[in-house]
Scaffold this motif. Sequence first.
Motif, mmCIF file in Angstrom:
data_model
loop_
_atom_site.group_PDB
_atom_site.id
_atom_site.type_symbol
_atom_site.label_atom_id
_atom_site.label_comp_id
_atom_site.label_asym_id
_atom_site.label_seq_id
_atom_site.Cartn_x
_atom_site.Cartn_y
_atom_site.Cartn_z
ATOM 1 N N LEU B 110 0.838 -1.225 0.000
ATOM 2 C CA LEU B 110 0.000 0.000 0.000
ATOM 3 C C LEU B 110 0.861 1.260 0.000
ATOM 4 C CD1 LEU B 110 -2.722 -1.065 2.600
ATOM 5 C CD2 LEU B 110 -2.946 -0.990 0.105
ATOM 6 N N PRO B 111 0.423 2.285 -0.730
ATOM 7 C CA PRO B 111 1.145 3.562 -0.714
ATOM 8 C C PRO B 111 0.805 4.354 0.559
ATOM 9 C CG PRO B 111 -0.790 3.766 -2.083
ATOM 10 C CD PRO B 111 -0.758 2.326 -1.600
ATOM 11 N N LEU B 112 1.656 5.294 0.911
ATOM 12 C CA LEU B 112 1.405 6.106 2.106
ATOM 13 C C LEU B 112 0.362 7.181 1.857
ATOM 14 C CD1 LEU B 112 5.057 6.444 3.380
ATOM 15 C CD2 LEU B 112 3.169 5.310 4.575
ATOM 16 N N SER B 113 0.334 7.681 0.621
ATOM 17 C CA SER B 113 -0.705 8.668 0.310
ATOM 18 C C SER B 113 -1.014 8.613 -1.172
ATOM 19 C CB SER B 113 -0.261 10.075 0.717
ATOM 20 O OG SER B 113 0.771 10.517 -0.132
ATOM 21 N N ILE B 114 -2.193 9.099 -1.520
ATOM 22 C CA ILE B 114 -2.607 9.130 -2.929
ATOM 23 C C ILE B 114 -3.203 10.500 -3.199
ATOM 24 C CG2 ILE B 114 -4.241 8.222 -4.628
ATOM 25 C CD1 ILE B 114 -3.987 5.498 -3.314
ATOM 26 N N ARG B 115 -2.710 11.127 -4.257
ATOM 27 C CA ARG B 115 -3.315 12.385 -4.689
ATOM 28 C C ARG B 115 -4.169 12.087 -5.908
ATOM 29 N NH1 ARG B 115 0.844 14.219 -2.349
ATOM 30 N NH2 ARG B 115 0.837 16.157 -1.168
ATOM 31 N N ASP B 116 -5.398 12.534 -5.867
ATOM 32 C CA ASP B 116 -6.306 12.270 -6.975
ATOM 33 C C ASP B 116 -7.107 13.539 -7.233
ATOM 34 O OD1 ASP B 116 -8.018 11.294 -8.827
ATOM 35 O OD2 ASP B 116 -9.070 9.908 -7.494
#
Lengths: 468, 253
Positions: B110-116
Motif C-alpha cells: 500500500l502507498p502512504l498517500s494518494i493524490r487524486d
Amino acid sequence: MSSVLLPLRSGSEVDGFRIAERIHAGGMGNIYRVTKPGFELPMIMKVPRVGPNEPTEGIISFETEAMIVPALRGPHVPKFIAAGDLARTPYLVTEWVEGQTLDQRLAGRSIPVDDVIRVGAAIADALHDLHQQDVVHLDVKPSNVIMKGDGSAVLIDYGFSHHARYPDLLAEEKRFGAGSAPYVSPEQLLGTRNDPRSDIFSLGVVLYEMATGTMPFGELDSDVRNRLWLDPVPPALHTPAVRPWLQEIILRCLEPSAVTRYQSAAHVAFDLRNPEQVRLTARAAKSQRAGLLRHVRRFLDARRELGHRLRFPKGQVSNSPIIMVAVDTSHPDDERQPALQRTTEQILSLSREFRLICVSVIDAAPLMDNASVAESASGIHLEHLIRLRHWVEPLRMPQQRLSLHVIQAPKPANALIDFARQNNVDLMVLGVPGADQPDRSSWQSVASAVSANAPCSVHVVRYPTRAT
Amino acid sequence: MAQNRAGMIIALLADLHGNLEALEACLRHAADRGVGRHAFLGDLVGYGADPGPVTDIVAAFASSGAIVVKGNHDAAIEQGARELNELARESIEWTRQALTVQQRQFLASLPLSIRDGSICFVHASAAAPEAWEYIGDNHAARTSIEAAGTSYVFSGHVHDQMLYFLTTVGKIAPFRPISGSAVPVPSHRRWLAIAGSVGQPRDGNRAAAYAVFDDVAEQITFYRVPYDHLAAARKIREAGLPEDLAQRLERAL
C-alpha cells in the motif's frame, strides 16, 4: 477568487438568468431582478463585490449566506433558487419576496401600538421558525424584515448568520463587525455567534423602535458597547400608549444578560398575543431609567461577564418548548383528569424551561333571550377558567410559565389545532375517555382529529380501562 | 487507478482495525446512500479479531479501483511494532500470524498517500505520512493541508471525526461535525476531514464512524453507524487478544 465581476448590464445573462434592473447597490455587492424561462417565481440575484481591492468581508458574508440559504425551509425565509460557483461566477438567486420592508414601513417614525404587537409577533414567529432550523440570524433589523400582505414576516439577508450544523466561516474573522450597531446584542459584541437569544435582544430593539420611534441604545457605531450596561429609557416614557405589559415584554427582550431574557422567540410571540397572561415585574412599572448607582452596578456586572463569554447551552430551543394541555373542564371529576395531571407533571419535571398552556374548549354559549346572552356567556367562560385554574393548581407552576385559556368554539378539535399553530406549541397533551365512558366518546374523535392534523407532537393520555 | 472521478460519491473509511462487523455495517450503510467509490484511509488491521477477512474485503475493493492507503498498524506488520504502545504491539504480533502471506503482501504494497485531482488521501499527516503524526490540533491540520496542496485532505489515524478549514485570513478553524448532517465544503477553500474510526471509536459512542464525500455537490456527511459490537468484542476475547481491546469496543473509550 480568480475573476472580478463587474456590475452586470441589464439584459445580459448569467447561467441562463437574464439580468433586469439593479435594485440595490451596496458595500457588499449588487442585487438585480432576474428572470429565467421555466421559473414562474419573481427572483433576485445577489452578486458580491469581488476583486483585489474589495474587502474580504463581503465575500465571506456572501459565502456564509450561500451556504445557509439553501438549507432554509418554510414561509419565513426567501426560497432558494440557485447559486453560482464561488470561484468563477459567484451569485445567489432567491425568490423575490413581495412586500414592504419594515424599514420602509417605519420610515423613521413610531407606529401605533396595535401594529407594534402584530408586527412584533410576526417577527417572533419567523425567528422561532429559523431557530428551530438551527440557525441564528444575528442581523435582525427593520431593513431585513419583509412584511407580507398576509401580515406574516420574512427574514432576509443571512450574511452574518450562524448555522449550528455547518462550519462557521465568520467565527475566526473577528475583525469583522457583528451585525448592525443599533441592534446588536451584548454577547454578539463579545464574539458569541451561536445563541438564538441574541436575535431576541435585537427583536427587543426593533419592538422599542416601532413603539417609540427612537433607538434604546443610540444609533452610532461608537455607542455600541453601551448596551453591556446602559439601562434604556422605559418605552412608556416616550410613548404613553405602551402599556405596562408591553413594556415588560420589550425590556425583558433587552436584558443585557441572555439568561434573563425570553429564552425562546415563541414565548415572545405568545406574550405579545396574550397580554393578559404577561406576568408583570418591576420592568413593567419602570417610569425612569436607572440612577447613577444602579448604572455603576450594571457596568460592573457587565465587566465581570466580559471575562467569561456567555456560552449558549446546546439544544436550548428544543429544551424550552411550549407544552399545551387540553383539559375537559365540562367533566371536571372525570377519571381522566388525574391521569392527565400525572402525565403533565411528569413531562414538566423534565425541564424547568417548559412553558405550560392549559386550554379548555367549551361549546359556544347556548342561545337564550337576547339580553342575557353576553352575561351568561361570560359567566360560563369564567366558571371554566376557575375550573382550569383548579385543575392546574396541584402542578404548582410558577405564574410566568403558565397560562390559562377557555375557548368557546363549536369544533373542539379545530380550535385546539388552530390554537397550537398560532402559539408555536411543541407538544399537545390530551386525555381520551376509556371504553367504559360511552357518553364521552366525542372526545375519542377529537383525539383522532388532533393527532392526525396537529402541527406539533401529540401525547394522548388514556385512563386504563378496568376489567369488569 | 481512478481516472474518472466525476460525479462519484466516495465513502471514506479509516481505522478499520480488523473489525469485520463494523466494516460490513458501514459498507451496507454507504451502499444505501448511493456510494459509488470507496477510499480506505489506513489501519485496516490491528486490535480487532478479523484482520484477514477485513484485508480480503479491502483488497477486493482495491482491485476494482478503490483508494487504499497504508496506516501505521499496517506498516507494523512488516516493519515491526517498536513505535507502538504495548497493547498495539501485542495485537500486531497476533495479527501477523493471523494473516496469510498474500494478505501481508497486500498490506506491504500500500502507498502512504494518494493524490487524486483535488483530493489527497493519507492516513496521518500529508506533511510526512511515514512519521505517523496525529492531526490533533489546528497547527497539525494546517501543516497537513499546506503540504497536500489540494482542496481536500481526507485522513484518519485520529479516531474522532473532525473537519478543519482554512479561513480567508489564513487561520485554521476546527468544526466538530454532527452525524448525518451534510456540510457544504466548497472547493475554493481548503478542507481537512478526519473520517473517524470504523473499527474502534474512542469518543464514548460505540457506533462505527465514517464519512461520505460528494464531489459534485461539494458536500461531506459524517455518519455514525451502530453495529454488533458485542460480537466483535466476543471474537477478540475468543482469539485470546488482550481483554482491554474487547472492553474498548464495549465502552468506546
